[in-house]
Write a protein that holds these residues in place. Structure first.
Motif, PDB file in Angstrom:
ATOM      1  N   LYS A   1       1.088  -1.242   0.166  1.00  0.00           N
ATOM      2  CA  LYS A   1       0.201   0.374  -0.045  1.00  0.00           C
ATOM      3  C   LYS A   1       0.735   1.195  -0.322  1.00  0.00           C
ATOM      4  O   LYS A   1       0.059   1.997  -0.354  1.00  0.00           O
ATOM      5  CB  LYS A   1      -1.239   0.010   1.396  1.00  0.00           C
ATOM      6  CG  LYS A   1      -1.421   1.085   1.248  1.00  0.00           C
ATOM      7  CD  LYS A   1      -3.034   0.679   0.288  1.00  0.00           C
ATOM      8  CE  LYS A   1      -4.016   1.609  -0.108  1.00  0.00           C
ATOM      9  NZ  LYS A   1      -4.742   1.585  -1.187  1.00  0.00           N
ATOM     10  N   ARG A   2       1.899   1.320   0.618  1.00  0.00           N
ATOM     11  CA  ARG A   2       2.711   2.150   0.585  1.00  0.00           C
ATOM     12  C   ARG A   2       3.624   2.623  -0.430  1.00  0.00           C
ATOM     13  O   ARG A   2       3.100   3.713  -0.577  1.00  0.00           O
ATOM     14  CB  ARG A   2       4.001   1.705   1.452  1.00  0.00           C
ATOM     15  CG  ARG A   2       5.514   2.493   1.964  1.00  0.00           C
ATOM     16  CD  ARG A   2       6.293   2.064   2.800  1.00  0.00           C
ATOM     17  NE  ARG A   2       6.650   0.916   2.888  1.00  0.00           N
ATOM     18  CZ  ARG A   2       8.094   0.816   3.776  1.00  0.00           C
ATOM     19  NH1 ARG A   2       7.921   1.605   4.391  1.00  0.00           N
ATOM     20  NH2 ARG A   2       8.298  -0.730   3.094  1.00  0.00           N
TER      21      ARG A   2
ATOM     22  N   ASN B   1       0.632   4.131  -2.594  1.00  0.00           N
ATOM     23  CA  ASN B   1       0.571   5.987  -2.636  1.00  0.00           C
ATOM     24  C   ASN B   1       1.536   6.436  -2.922  1.00  0.00           C
ATOM     25  O   ASN B   1       1.046   7.698  -3.696  1.00  0.00           O
ATOM     26  CB  ASN B   1       0.391   5.650  -0.563  1.00  0.00           C
ATOM     27  CG  ASN B   1      -0.912   5.226  -0.250  1.00  0.00           C
ATOM     28  OD1 ASN B   1      -2.317   5.080  -1.081  1.00  0.00           O
ATOM     29  ND2 ASN B   1      -0.869   4.848   1.580  1.00  0.00           N
TER      30      ASN B   1
END
Length: 57
Positions: free
Chosen positions: A27-28, A31
């Protein structure tokens, strides 16, 4: 002369969300790509800028 633009596969726009899911990015990282490109980017941009982090902690 008919000047129709043909899409080059590397210029095809991908959803950053779909790209992250397909390549199983964290997810990082998803993003980070969203901040760089917004919700859509070319396949070439995503493939050259995505980072896969090691699974070892």
């Amino acid at each position: 002369m008919d000047k129709t633009k043909t899409a080059v596969p590397s210029e095809e726009l991908w959803s950053v969300f779909d790209f992250a899911r397909r390549y199983r990015l964290e997810k990082r990282e998803e993003n980070r790509l969203l901040m760089l490109f917004g919700p859509y980017a070319s396949a070439h941009e995503l493939l050259t800028n995505a980072r896969r982090h090691s699974l070892i902690p």
